[in-house]
Design an enzyme around this catalytic site. Structure first.
Site, short mmCIF file in Angstrom:
data_model
loop_
_atom_site.label_atom_id
_atom_site.label_comp_id
_atom_site.label_asym_id
_atom_site.label_seq_id
_atom_site.Cartn_x
_atom_site.Cartn_y
_atom_site.Cartn_z
CB VAL A 107 4.02 -16.01 -0.59
CG1 VAL A 107 5.26 -16.17 0.09
CG2 VAL A 107 4.11 -16.93 -1.83
CB SER B 279 -4.53 -18.41 -1.76
OG SER B 279 -5.37 -17.13 -1.52
N GLY B 280 -5.05 -18.78 -4.61
CA GLY B 280 -5.65 -18.34 -5.77
C GLY B 280 -6.85 -19.53 -6.13
N GLY B 281 -7.35 -19.33 -7.24
CA GLY B 281 -8.46 -20.32 -7.51
C GLY B 281 -7.85 -21.75 -7.62
CG PHE B 282 -6.25 -23.57 -10.61
CD1 PHE B 282 -6.90 -24.50 -11.10
CD2 PHE B 282 -6.31 -22.22 -11.47
CE1 PHE B 282 -7.46 -24.38 -12.36
CE2 PHE B 282 -6.99 -21.95 -12.47
CZ PHE B 282 -7.66 -23.07 -12.80
CB VAL C 188 1.54 -19.49 -4.03
CG1 VAL C 188 2.96 -19.34 -4.51
CG2 VAL C 188 0.65 -19.61 -5.22
CE LYS D 150 -2.02 -21.14 -8.11
NZ LYS D 150 -2.40 -20.21 -8.96
CG ASP E 48 -8.29 -15.95 -14.88
OD1 ASP E 48 -9.06 -15.04 -14.79
OD2 ASP E 48 -8.12 -16.51 -13.75
#
Length: 431
Positions: free
Chosen positions: A23, A25-28, A31, A46, A141
């Site tokens: 569902v 995505s991000g820097g880490f 998801v 995540k 952030d």
């Protein structure tokens, strides 16, 4: 993302249904939505990239944060995702919310939300941030993509735990400061100094920029790159307030005044979040009677179906019938594309990529995943440049300039095939 304690519940593969749905995505990491077998409801998982294991270790020693305006954390995932049975992965098990983020709401509405909702979001973010600061935690952030929305469009702060933990890592290296996923546009001038140690005034500054984004529905500083934004912010430049008609509604002048106080050049002059929440509570009270109409207005303007994500269209997470319809529509789109592209030549695919360059730069978010699939077609140096570029638009621009342009028809055709497989609806909409 809320922080974890040593007593946090562990969730294994055996606790979750095998049907995981990506569902966002991000820097880490990425998801996924999954159903917890025992709890009987959906959760967000995540999965963290391999290089942040130390962040997990440190995060596990922090207290659990629980607040109405902060995304709830249920535990830590350790196990084998259904799509990767051979490798044990770690992640964080979180509350699943179904309306995406402020960023996706702005995109879907092609502008700002109705003012009553904008005032409520401003107030709820201030409440959540005040809660964090009172517990000696920073966000570091704060931006539209990190404010998630539940089904009723109430704000939930996310991605604050790991961003705080990670700041000490990238603060010692000026180049890696650029890796904060577009966050440089929300960073205060003092944060661009090499020796800067983040304090709470950092978050207050980011909140001021976020308020501007909520009210205007725009990204501050447009497509300006890191170096230009760093220079402009350090010289006192701020987002354009002429884009806000302060006479349009009661309270807008006061909200603009709060923005300016929050992004003051002098950190000591920025208000505390308790003061911010006092201002926003008063402003929201003037528009509270219009909130139901505003929410209804938003619902009628949103796409009829989609998938919750920080990067894709939001949906209702528990509507099984809608999910089946969505999957059928996606499958249908993929089938149609498979048929139509069987007869497409590589030259035609390359032309599609060239003709839709601007739209692809704006719409494609998971650029690193595409670069990985292109494999040896992407030079190692180019891969590093893309990885260090803070925004997805910037990453796509680098991919075009450094790989697609020079690679010719063959590389563009391969890029098209990846788009067709991973983003069939986007390809269909541009065809």
């Amino acid at each position: 993302m809320a922080l974890l304690s040593r007593r946090t519940t562990r969730v294994g593969s055996e606790n979750l249904a095998d049907t995981w749905e990506e569902v966002g995505s991000g820097g880490f990491g990425r998801v996924y939505k999954a159903r917890h077998k025992d709890w009987g409801f959906d959760v967000a998982i995540k999965l963290l990239h391999n290089d942040v294991g130390t962040f997990m270790d440190e995060a596990n020693h922090m207290d659990v944060v629980s607040c109405e305006y902060v995304l709830r954390v249920y535990g830590v995932f350790e196990g084998h995702p259904p799509f990767q049975k051979t490798l044990t992965q770690k992640g964080i098990v979180m509350e699943f919310v179904g309306r995406g983020s402020i960023q996706t709401l702005q995109r879907d509405l092609e502008g700002p939300p109705p003012l009553p909702l904008a005032f409520r979001l401003a107030h709820e973010v201030a409440l959540g941030m005040n809660f964090l600061h009172l517990r000696n935690l920073m966000h570091s952030d704060l931006k539209p993509s990190n404010v998630l929305l539940n089904n009723d469009f109430h704000a939930k702060l996310a991605d604050f735990g790991l961003s705080k933990v990670s700041y000490s890592a990238f603060n010692s290296n000026r180049e890696t400061t650029k890796l904060v996923g577009g966050s440089y546009k929300y960073m205060p001038p003092e944060a661009f100094e090499v020796s800067y140690d983040p304090v709470r005034a950092f978050d207050v500054y980011s909140y001021g920029i976020l308020l501007w984004s909520i009210v205007t529905g725009k990204e501050p500083y447009g497509e300006a790159d890191y170096n230009l934004v760093a220079l402009r912010i350090s010289e006192g430049d701020r987002p354009d307030l002429s884009k806000i008609d302060q006479n349009k509604a009661e309270g807008l002048k006061e909200l603009v005044d709060l923005m300016k106080r929050c992004w003051d050049m002098d950190p000591s002059k920025r208000p505390k979040f308790k003061e911010c929440s006092g201002v926003t509570e008063n402003l929201f009270s003037k528009h509270e009677k219009g909130i139901q109409k505003a929410v209804t207005n938003v619902l009628t303007r949103l796409p009829s179906s989609g998938v919750y994500s920080q990067t894709t269209e939001p949906t209702r997470p528990h509507d099984a019938m809608d999910n089946r319809v969505m999957k059928a529509e996606k499958s249908s789109a993929q089938d149609l594309l498979s048929v139509s592209t069987e007869t497409m030549s590589d030259k035609d695919k390359a032309k599609f990529v060239d003709d839709n360059r601007a739209a692809l730069i704006q719409s494609v978010s998971e650029v690193m995943a595409i670069a990985e699939k292109l494999g040896d077609m992407v030079h190692g140096e180019t891969y590093s440049v893309i990885n260090s570029t803070p925004t997805s638009q910037g990453q796509m621009r680098e991919l075009f300039q450094r790989t697609l342009r020079s690679g010719g028809v063959k590389v563009k055709a391969a890029f098209y095939n990846i788009l067709r497989e991973d983003h069939p609806n986007l390809v269909e909409s541009l065809s």
